[in-house]
Scaffold this motif. Structure first.
Motif, short mmCIF file in Angstrom:
data_model
loop_
_atom_site.label_atom_id
_atom_site.label_comp_id
_atom_site.label_asym_id
_atom_site.label_seq_id
_atom_site.Cartn_x
_atom_site.Cartn_y
_atom_site.Cartn_z
N GLY A 141 0.91 -1.31 -0.37
CA GLY A 141 -0.19 0.11 -0.28
C GLY A 141 0.75 1.25 0.08
O GLY A 141 0.46 2.14 -0.76
N ALA A 142 1.74 1.00 0.84
CA ALA A 142 2.82 2.38 0.85
C ALA A 142 3.00 2.67 -0.12
O ALA A 142 3.44 3.52 -0.91
CB ALA A 142 3.76 2.39 1.26
N PHE A 143 3.57 1.67 -1.08
CA PHE A 143 4.24 1.95 -2.45
C PHE A 143 3.78 1.66 -3.30
O PHE A 143 4.01 2.91 -4.58
CB PHE A 143 5.45 0.95 -3.23
CG PHE A 143 6.22 0.11 -2.46
CD1 PHE A 143 7.88 1.16 -2.81
CD2 PHE A 143 7.06 -0.42 -1.22
CE1 PHE A 143 9.03 1.23 -1.57
CE2 PHE A 143 8.00 -0.64 -0.69
CZ PHE A 143 9.90 0.02 -0.76
N LEU A 144 2.34 1.45 -3.66
CA LEU A 144 1.05 1.82 -4.16
C LEU A 144 0.89 3.19 -4.26
O LEU A 144 0.75 3.85 -5.52
CB LEU A 144 -0.41 0.76 -4.23
CG LEU A 144 0.51 -0.43 -4.93
CD1 LEU A 144 -0.46 -1.22 -4.87
CD2 LEU A 144 0.90 -0.27 -6.79
N SER A 145 0.93 3.62 -3.00
CA SER A 145 0.11 5.18 -2.02
C SER A 145 1.55 6.27 -2.97
O SER A 145 0.83 7.57 -3.56
CB SER A 145 0.06 5.09 -1.42
OG SER A 145 1.16 5.46 -0.93
N LYS A 146 2.40 5.99 -2.93
CA LYS A 146 3.33 6.84 -3.68
C LYS A 146 3.83 6.43 -5.42
O LYS A 146 3.60 8.09 -5.69
CB LYS A 146 4.74 6.10 -3.59
CG LYS A 146 6.28 7.37 -3.80
CD LYS A 146 6.48 8.33 -3.15
CE LYS A 146 7.63 9.34 -3.59
NZ LYS A 146 7.70 10.30 -3.02
N VAL A 147 3.65 5.45 -5.60
CA VAL A 147 3.58 5.88 -7.21
C VAL A 147 2.30 6.01 -7.75
O VAL A 147 2.37 7.09 -9.24
CB VAL A 147 3.20 4.06 -7.95
CG1 VAL A 147 3.16 3.99 -9.35
CG2 VAL A 147 4.92 3.32 -7.35
N ILE A 148 0.89 6.26 -7.69
CA ILE A 148 -0.17 6.74 -8.02
C ILE A 148 -0.30 8.31 -7.67
O ILE A 148 -0.07 9.23 -8.65
CB ILE A 148 -1.29 6.15 -7.04
CG1 ILE A 148 -1.81 4.79 -7.31
CG2 ILE A 148 -3.02 6.72 -7.39
CD1 ILE A 148 -2.84 4.44 -6.96
N VAL A 149 0.65 8.36 -6.24
CA VAL A 149 0.84 10.14 -6.23
C VAL A 149 2.02 10.40 -6.98
O VAL A 149 1.72 11.84 -7.77
CB VAL A 149 1.25 10.22 -4.93
CG1 VAL A 149 1.81 11.88 -4.89
CG2 VAL A 149 -0.02 9.61 -3.99
N THR A 150 2.72 9.71 -7.50
CA THR A 150 4.05 10.48 -8.40
C THR A 150 3.06 10.51 -10.03
O THR A 150 3.71 11.29 -10.17
CB THR A 150 5.41 9.57 -8.77
OG1 THR A 150 5.41 9.85 -6.77
CG2 THR A 150 6.35 10.29 -9.97
N LYS A 151 2.56 9.50 -10.57
CA LYS A 151 2.17 9.49 -11.41
C LYS A 151 0.79 10.43 -11.79
O LYS A 151 1.01 11.22 -12.63
CB LYS A 151 1.60 8.06 -11.78
CG LYS A 151 0.52 8.01 -12.87
CD LYS A 151 0.34 6.83 -13.47
CE LYS A 151 1.07 5.54 -13.52
NZ LYS A 151 0.78 4.01 -13.99
N ASN A 152 0.21 11.28 -10.95
CA ASN A 152 -0.81 11.79 -10.86
C ASN A 152 -0.35 13.12 -10.77
O ASN A 152 -0.43 14.00 -11.81
CB ASN A 152 -1.67 11.95 -9.45
CG ASN A 152 -1.99 11.32 -9.97
OD1 ASN A 152 -3.03 10.43 -10.87
ND2 ASN A 152 -3.38 9.97 -9.19
N SER A 153 0.59 13.41 -9.96
CA SER A 153 1.40 15.03 -10.41
C SER A 153 2.15 15.74 -11.58
O SER A 153 2.13 15.70 -12.23
CB SER A 153 2.50 15.00 -9.08
OG SER A 153 4.12 13.64 -9.49
#
Length: 61
Positions: free
Chosen positions: A45-57
């Motif tokens: 969950g921590a790694f996926l949330s980081k990837v999703i935030v980076t992709k959206n930004s």
């Protein structure tokens, strides 16, 4: 991603998995399995949330 953060998360994951296997070895199968599964879900969950935030930004720029 920050390399030092990845190293620390890897070490914490190894320590948590070691503790989980120690619990299972000491005849606490249910507690060790729940702890190990919880650690795996939290790390994913921590790694996926980081990837999703980076992709959206990156998409908004």
């Amino acid at each position: 991603m920050n390399i030092l953060g990845l190293v620390f998360s890897f070490l914490l994951t190894l320590a948590a998995m070691g503790f989980s296997s120690w619990l299972i070895y000491c005849d606490h199968e249910v507690l060790g399995s729940i702890f190990g599964g919880g650690v795996i879900v939290a790390i994913i969950g921590a790694f996926l949330s980081k990837v999703i935030v980076t992709k959206n930004s990156n998409h908004n720029n």
